[in-house]
Write an enzyme that holds these catalytic residues in place. Structure first.
Site, mmCIF file in Angstrom:
data_model
loop_
_atom_site.group_PDB
_atom_site.id
_atom_site.type_symbol
_atom_site.label_atom_id
_atom_site.label_comp_id
_atom_site.label_asym_id
_atom_site.label_seq_id
_atom_site.Cartn_x
_atom_site.Cartn_y
_atom_site.Cartn_z
ATOM 1 N N LYS A 49 14.792 -41.306 13.281
ATOM 2 C CA LYS A 49 13.633 -41.401 12.385
ATOM 3 C C LYS A 49 12.548 -42.301 12.949
ATOM 4 O O LYS A 49 11.390 -42.193 12.551
ATOM 5 C CB LYS A 49 14.086 -41.834 11.005
ATOM 6 C CG LYS A 49 14.976 -40.753 10.380
ATOM 7 C CD LYS A 49 15.111 -40.875 8.907
ATOM 8 C CE LYS A 49 15.753 -39.636 8.315
ATOM 9 N NZ LYS A 49 17.161 -39.456 8.739
HETATM 10 C C1 LIG Z 1 17.849 -38.284 8.526
HETATM 11 C C2 LIG Z 1 18.980 -38.010 9.430
HETATM 12 C C3 LIG Z 1 19.458 -36.717 9.623
HETATM 13 C C4 LIG Z 1 18.911 -35.521 8.869
HETATM 14 O O1 LIG Z 1 17.599 -35.209 9.256
HETATM 15 P P1 LIG Z 1 16.713 -34.280 8.286
HETATM 16 O O2 LIG Z 1 15.364 -34.295 8.912
HETATM 17 O O3 LIG Z 1 16.722 -34.955 6.948
HETATM 18 O O4 LIG Z 1 17.340 -32.955 8.259
HETATM 19 C C5 LIG Z 1 20.482 -36.537 10.528
HETATM 20 N N1 LIG Z 1 21.031 -37.571 11.190
HETATM 21 C C6 LIG Z 1 20.594 -38.832 11.027
HETATM 22 C C7 LIG Z 1 21.261 -39.935 11.777
HETATM 23 C C8 LIG Z 1 19.553 -39.100 10.151
HETATM 24 O O5 LIG Z 1 19.128 -40.361 9.994
#
Ligand SMILES: *Cc1c(COP(=O)(O)O)cnc(C)c1O
Length: 498
Positions: free
Chosen positions: A114
């Site tokens: 993120k």
């Molecule tokens: C947020 C997240 C996801 C999922 O991603 P999306 O964009 O919500 O589908 C998968 N793995 C990790 C480690 C995350 O932080």
């Protein structure tokens, strides 16, 4: 150059500029903003980008979408977001012994993918507020299933003209994730647990955003809301970049020739990451199948195989908490695109979802979904087995989210015989979930302390933990509040003294 407009998925006549889309976060009718056309690469343009740095690719991709930003503004945002915050490189491909490629997206400050978007969003929002804003202080509200919260706090920490409040499910995040959030530094950051699950947090935040009285109360105090959740276009656009970059890296490394397809297997929750891959594909990046990997909360697996979305099912807390989601918000954007921008249909489907918790799409739409997407899921036992198996086979240590993608990809390949070169998208450092990973390797937990678990995992695996996580041990805890889902706005007003 003509300016790209963004329209709401529930009313195409509601149109805004890219700055306004980023400032508003969500459209006032509850829909999500989607660019009116997808800016494709002209023939040869992709090949010209080969050998470019991540930052150069980011500028090239973002300038196609954010057409009311000048090139200089975009370059400046890119420079501030990336580079020094990612000392080991923004995105890197690791090759396993069996030839499988892993795209590591967790070398940013919070050790989860993120950061790729949330280091960028505050920069974009600051520029957008100058262009299309009213000079009001921006209040960011975030619902997090674990990783978004910390990444948003880190991205917005002490950014002038912003305040940020983060809500997380009190018992739905890992200890390390919670520790990262409650130790966050900064004068403009606020963190609160919610007595509920992630969907309660997300619904609560959405309700505040669409409540006209809350906005009016805030405006009277010189503030306005915005969102850092992956429903914000300013989150999604930066994620398209790494799919373009990864494809170019696959070419540069000689894994595919320019023009040959690559599959991506993506651990999926809110459907933001994998939707960004779909945008890259629609821009003309040669992407074959997008493999949507879910945990036991497998609402997307069912939807992509049967065309029926149904959130009326038990909610499980799993080893991959950032994917513990029953309403995958960004799916709405995909359905809008695949329906030929049928805002009436999307409005109906999402009214159905809010009234009955379910909706169904027609056979034709399901067919279109299946052209681009495959799907599968892994429960906790399968997730642990995948962590161990990948480690035993190749010495590669992966986190539980990434492990779900490994498992689902293995099944996909066996079931279809599809031998297209494939990239597994790795979304977090294994050290964000040290207890789950250590147990998966068959190690004994040395008590409950996360930091002794982290050391045990280092010893057992021979893979060093990121310094940013080790440093949390000595940071003081700043936030301990918890509220009910209905009290969220009240809590915000209290901490902001408004
Ligand atoms: C947020 C997240 C996801 C999922 O991603 P999306 O964009 O919500 O589908 C998968 N793995 C990790 C480690 C995350 O932080």
């Amino acid at each position: 150059m003509s300016r790209l407009r963004y329209s709401s998925t529930r009313d195409s006549s509601l149109q805004v500029s890219s700055s306004e889309a980023i400032l508003q976060g969500i459209s006032k009718d509850g829909g999500l903003f989607v660019p009116e056309t997808i800016p494709a690469f002209a023939p040869g343009e992709l090949a010209q980008l080969q050998g470019s740095s991540y930052q150069e690719v980011a500028s090239a991709v973002l300038s196609r979408y954010l057409t009311d930003f000048s090139q200089e503004e975009i370059d400046d945002c890119v420079k501030k977001a990336y580079g020094s915050k990612f000392p080991e490189g923004e995105a890197s491909l690791a090759e396993l012994k069996d030839g499988l490629q892993v795209l590591e997206l967790w070398h940013g400050p919070t050790c989860a993918f993120k950061d790729m978007a949330l280091q960028m969003l505050p920069q974009l929002l600051t520029v957008a507020n100058k262009k299309a804003g009213d000079g009001k202080t921006i209040l960011i509200l975030v619902a997090t299933s674990g990783d978004t919260g910390k990444a948003a706090l880190e991205g917005f920490c002490d950014v002038p003209g912003t305040e940020i409040a983060v809500f997380y499910p009190q018992d739905g995040v890992s200890h390390m994730q919670k520790r990262q959030m409650v130790t966050q530094a900064g004068e403009n950051v606020h963190v609160c647990g919610v007595d509920g699950n992630f969907d309660d947090c997300q619904t609560g935040v959405k309700r505040i955003f669409t409540d006209g009285r809350a906005a009016a109360e805030l405006a009277a105090k010189g503030m306005r809301f915005s969102s850092a959740n992956s429903i914000n276009w300013g989150r999604l656009a930066p994620q398209i970049v790494y799919y373009v970059y990864a494809y170019l890296e696959m070419c540069r490394a000689g894994k595919v020739a320019m023009g040959e397809p690559v599959n991506f297997a993506v651990p999926t929750g809110n459907f933001g990451n994998i939707l960004a891959a779909y945008f890259a594909k629609e821009m003309g990046v040669p992407i074959g199948k997008l493999i949507c990997a879910s945990n036991r909360n497998n609402v997307l697996t069912d939807f992509l195989s049967e065309g029926r979305y149904d959130r009326n099912r038990p909610f499980y807390t799993t080893l991959s908490p950032s994917m513990d989601i029953l309403v995958s918000s960004n799916l709405e954007r995909l359905l809008y695109l695949l329906s030929g921008r049928d805002d009436g249909l999307i409005g109906r489907l999402y009214r159905d979802l809010s009234d009955t918790g379910r909706f169904a799409v027609k056979e034709e739409m399901l067919g279109r979904l299946k052209e681009s997407f495959a799907a599968g899921c892994a429960d906790d036992a399968e997730t642990s087995a995948a962590i161990r198996e990948v480690y035993d086979r190749s010495g590669y240590l992966c986190d539980p989210h990434t492990a779900v993608a490994f498992k689902v990809y293995g099944e996909y390949r066996a079931a279809t015989g599809d031998e297209t070169p494939t990239v597994v998208v790795s979304t977090a450092s294994p050290y964000k979930f040290p207890a789950s990973v250590l147990e998966a390797l068959g190690g004994e937990l040395p008590g409950k302390n996360d930091f002794s678990i982290l050391s045990s995992l280092e010893e057992r695996s021979g893979v060093a933990a990121p310094a940013a996580l080790k440093a949390l041990r000595d940071k003081p805890i700043r936030f301990g509040d918890c509220c009910m889902p209905g009290e969220m706005f009240g809590w915000v007003k209290a901490v902001l003294n408004i």
